[in-house]
Design an enzyme around this catalytic site. Sequence first.
Site, PDB file in Angstrom:
ATOM      1  N   LYS A  90       0.747  -1.282  -0.083  1.00  0.00           N
ATOM      2  CA  LYS A  90      -0.126  -0.117   0.001  1.00  0.00           C
ATOM      3  C   LYS A  90       0.701   1.076  -0.045  1.00  0.00           C
ATOM      4  CE  LYS A  90      -3.650  -2.660   1.963  1.00  0.00           C
ATOM      5  NZ  LYS A  90      -4.362  -2.907   3.374  1.00  0.00           N
ATOM      6  N   GLN A 115      -5.120  -1.786   9.733  1.00  0.00           N
ATOM      7  CA  GLN A 115      -4.816  -2.920   9.035  1.00  0.00           C
ATOM      8  C   GLN A 115      -5.110  -4.112   9.878  1.00  0.00           C
ATOM      9  OE1 GLN A 115      -3.119  -3.637   5.877  1.00  0.00           O
ATOM     10  NE2 GLN A 115      -3.868  -5.665   6.435  1.00  0.00           N
ATOM     11  N   ASP A 144     -11.443   2.032   3.344  1.00  0.00           N
ATOM     12  CA  ASP A 144     -11.788   0.636   3.358  1.00  0.00           C
ATOM     13  C   ASP A 144     -13.058   0.507   3.080  1.00  0.00           C
ATOM     14  OD1 ASP A 144      -9.329  -1.019   3.182  1.00  0.00           O
ATOM     15  OD2 ASP A 144      -9.069  -1.144   5.481  1.00  0.00           O
TER      16      ASP A 144
END
Length: 280
Positions: A52, A96, A119
Amino acid sequence: MAIILDGKALAKKIRENLKYEVDSLKEKGIYPKLAVIMVGDDSSSKIYVRNKSRACEEIGIAYEEFLLDENIEMKELLELIDNLNNREDVGGILLQSPIPKHLDINEAIKAISPEKDVDGFHPINIGKLVLNQNGYISCTPYGIIRLLEEYNIEIEGKNAVVIGRSNIVGKPMMLSLLNKNATVTICHTKTKNLSEITKNADIIVCAIGHPKYIKDYFVKDGAVVIDVGINRDPETGKITGDVDFEEVSKKASYITPVPGGVGPMTIAMLMVNVVKHYNM
Ligand code: NAP
């Protein structure tokens, strides 16, 4: 032999286009930034986070990483999220997963501002997906829809079967396909006669986490097969999907490879979501 849905190539094209968008934002004095929080040091998470950060660097999105000790308390995680919610220079916040078991992932996701939830996991963004309203869509299903559209694969009116009902892949995938007017069936471990159901599917999306589980007898001739799985093959040690590519690619019309299919699209759509924050 099936046509390969080349997620790697499409993801590259998306990143290149985003770079132009980011450059023009910068000309207006807007500097997009993604903040990534990682708790503990899960080895797979480290790889995902590195990918990322590389994508951000390539596109010109600023990137700030917060590596928290695995023993932190919930209060500290919530304080950090609150701080990032209030920081004007941060446009996207990503937590995460997995995070250590003593921490409440649902509470943490709920604490992220829905406007920075790149997300697409916040209940408000999931609710918007249910209502087919504009919000952040979870990156993996979003990437899969984008990939199908790139190859002009019709979704409307098709029988789509999603295998796996996780909050991050299966459920938002089901909703994304429904919003595109597919007739959707969602399957899980309590589903009986799975292969009888998948045999009727025009589109199969598999996200279960079992290497090579989907064999040719699960698939009808000409079906489109999307493999979300990322597993380590116990025999070869290589990364492999949930679909037995060798068998299924002989029957399917289109298929995603692993690696090089859904994985790169997920990261590309995360970048799309970060840039979207500045256009909302
Ligand atoms: P997860 O949270 O473990 O969920 C797995 C789902 O699959 C569950 O709903 C489970 O059903 C179902 N399932 C498991 N075995 C099954 C079986 N034999 N038959 C039918 N359903 C079954 O996993 P996830 O986070 O969604 O991830 C799934 C896979 O995708 C993993 O390999 C993961 O690494 C990969 N992944 C890839 C990407 C990408 O970018 N390519 C992104 C995210 C995840 P129950 O609900 O009944 O337990």
